[in-house]
Design an enzyme around this catalytic site. Structure first.
Site, short mmCIF file in Angstrom:
data_model
loop_
_atom_site.label_atom_id
_atom_site.label_comp_id
_atom_site.label_asym_id
_atom_site.label_seq_id
_atom_site.Cartn_x
_atom_site.Cartn_y
_atom_site.Cartn_z
N ARG A 1 -2.28 -11.97 3.76
CA ARG A 1 -3.63 -11.60 3.30
C ARG A 1 -3.80 -12.05 1.85
NH1 ARG A 1 -7.28 -8.13 4.75
NH2 ARG A 1 -8.51 -9.92 4.16
N TYR B 1 0.03 -10.01 0.60
CA TYR B 1 1.10 -9.45 1.43
C TYR B 1 1.07 -10.08 2.83
CZ TYR B 1 -2.73 -6.38 2.97
OH TYR B 1 -3.93 -5.90 3.42
N HIS C 1 -6.98 -8.73 -2.30
CA HIS C 1 -8.33 -8.20 -2.05
C HIS C 1 -8.39 -6.72 -2.38
CE1 HIS C 1 -6.05 -7.37 1.63
NE2 HIS C 1 -6.85 -6.33 1.80
N HIS D 1 -10.59 -3.34 -1.08
CA HIS D 1 -11.53 -2.81 -0.08
C HIS D 1 -12.60 -1.98 -0.78
CE1 HIS D 1 -8.98 -3.68 3.51
NE2 HIS D 1 -8.00 -3.55 2.64
N TYR E 1 0.84 -1.20 0.00
CA TYR E 1 0.00 0.00 0.00
C TYR E 1 0.87 1.24 0.00
CZ TYR E 1 -4.12 -2.72 1.40
OH TYR E 1 -5.16 -3.60 1.45
#
Lengths: 242, 190
Positions: A154, A144, A157, A159, A105
């Site tokens: 994770r 990640y 995905h 959000h 991110y």
């Protein structure tokens, strides 16, 4: 494993306390939630008010403002936003955010040792049209690691945040990808109580959405809760804590 | 067949770029009608520690008590400069704040009027579903007749009351949100 139900009548919403996802342990409320009032304050909501103010910014491969294109597997993510009677929900603000193709991110707290992409901010927004359809162009996010448990990763995905028509229909969720082997060890995904409900978080590969020689397509429909009339009663003595 | 709802999931720790923008916690513009107030508070967890990756949203009526929403068709003025929606991330000390106006009273279904209040939602890493609560003003006599507040167990009612702080100029109200523990905020379920 703690078994506390999530809110709502359907076996759909994850519980607040779900020990396998460690961060819930000291953040989940333990007192009883009170049945929500249904006054004008709850049957209205910010969606219609704010939507008119929002510029469209739905191409995450280009919205970094650099003039360059994000690196990664280009995908189109589209779907319909519906209420729980099956009606389309038009003019809903859909906001998304995600890791880049390498699983990182653009955020000061993300220290994952993976490259940042100067051409990828990782967020975008759009409005649903009159048929409740939204559409984003982005790149497939990478998996990640995180520190929830030993060797935790994770699954890929995206959000999603939706400002639906009422305060009671507000939803923040995550979209996952079909066939991802990491789903079975992800406590956030698995906090959703049933196979059927978890299935509703997984997008479908959609060949008709795919654009030849340019981008793969995925379809992810989102159903917002309607006004399930819960009578506003004080909690009964001995009612289960959640 | 009615479609089934999509489950909620946590916002996680990295929502800032996606959901926050400059000024989303300032609901007023110079022309906005109403008494300026500031709302501030801290979000804490079950250990009393600040939650530095939470997000608070507000939804409120305008100074006349009207919601900027098509379902509110009452003949009260709409203020084009005021949507009634705000959003703020918490800082490293768990703090959030809003600059807004005092909302007018809105009707309770067949039970007279509700006391002026704001609907509040809390999102955070570790919250698999957001939490919803209400903020009332402790110095407003109307709270003693509010039908929602009266049905909250008396011992927990104070968790919904914003405290007025001594301050020069516009009123400042403090509304702390306690996710878990003896002073846990009352949350509502829809």
């Amino acid at each position: 494993m703690t078994t506390v139900t999530g809110r709502g009548r359907h076996a759909t919403f994850p519980p607040y306390l779900y020990e396998a996802y460690r961060a819930t342990v000291r953040r989940a409320p333990l007192g009883p939630l009170l049945p929500g009032p249904r006054t004008l304050s709850e049957v209205t909501g910010p969606g219609p008010a704010v939507s008119a103010l929002t510029a469209e910014d739905s191409d995450l491969t280009r919205n970094a403002g650099t003039g360059g294109e994000a690196i990664g597997e280009r995908i189109i993510v589209t779907g319909r936003v519906l209420d729980d009677e099956g009606n389309p929900v038009p003019h809903t603000l859909v906001e998304i955010w995600q890791a880049n193709a390498a699983g990182r991110y653009r955020h000061r707290r993300d220290q994952h040792h993976a490259p940042l992409d100067p051409n990828f901010l990782g967020f975008g927004r759009c409005l649903t049209d009159a048929q409740g359809v939204y559409r984003f162009v982005t790149v497939r996010p990478g998996a990640y690691p995180w520190d929830n448990h030993e060797n935790a990763w994770r699954p890929a995905h995206i959000h999603f945040s939706l400002l639906g028509p009422t305060w009671a229909s507000r939803l923040v969720t995550q979209m996952f990808f079909p066939g991802d082997p990491l789903l079975e060890q992800d406590p956030i995904f698995n906090a959703v109580p049933t196979d059927d409900a978890r299935e509703r978080l997984i997008a479908r590969y959609a060949h008709d959405v795919t654009e030849p020689a340019w981008a793969l397509g995925f379809r992810f429909d989102i159903v917002l809760r309607g006004p399930e009339a819960t009578p506003f009663e004080p909690p009964e003595a001995g009612a289960p804590w959640r | 067949m009615r479609p089934l709802p999509t489950p909620s999931q946590t916002v996680g720790p990295f929502f800032h770029g996606g959901l926050l923008r400059e000024g989303l916690n300032v609901l007023v513009r110079p022309q906005t009608v109403g008494e300026r107030i500031r709302i501030e508070g801290v979000v804490t967890d079950g250990d009393g520690r600040p939650v530095s990756d939470a997000m608070v949203e507000l939804w409120q009526a305008n100074a006349h008590g009207r919601y900027h929403h098509p379902a509110d068709r009452r003949p009260l003025p709409l203020d084009p400069t005021f949507t009634g929606f705000g959003r703020c991330g918490t800082d490293d000390a768990g703090r959030y704040w809003f600059e807004t106006i005092r909302p007018g009273p809105v009707p309770a279904d067949g039970q007279g009027m509700q006391a002026p209040h704001m609907n509040v939602a809390v999102f955070a890493r570790g919250l698999l579903d957001h939490l919803t609560t209400r903020l009332y003003f402790e110095d407003d006599p109307a709270i003693h007749h509010d039908p929602v507040l009266q049905r909250v167990p008396a011992a927990r009612r104070r968790t919904l009351l914003a405290r007025r702080l001594p301050a020069e100029g516009r009123p400042v109200y403090r509304f702390d949100i306690v996710l878990q523990g003896p002073d846990e905020t009352v949350f509502f379920e829809f």
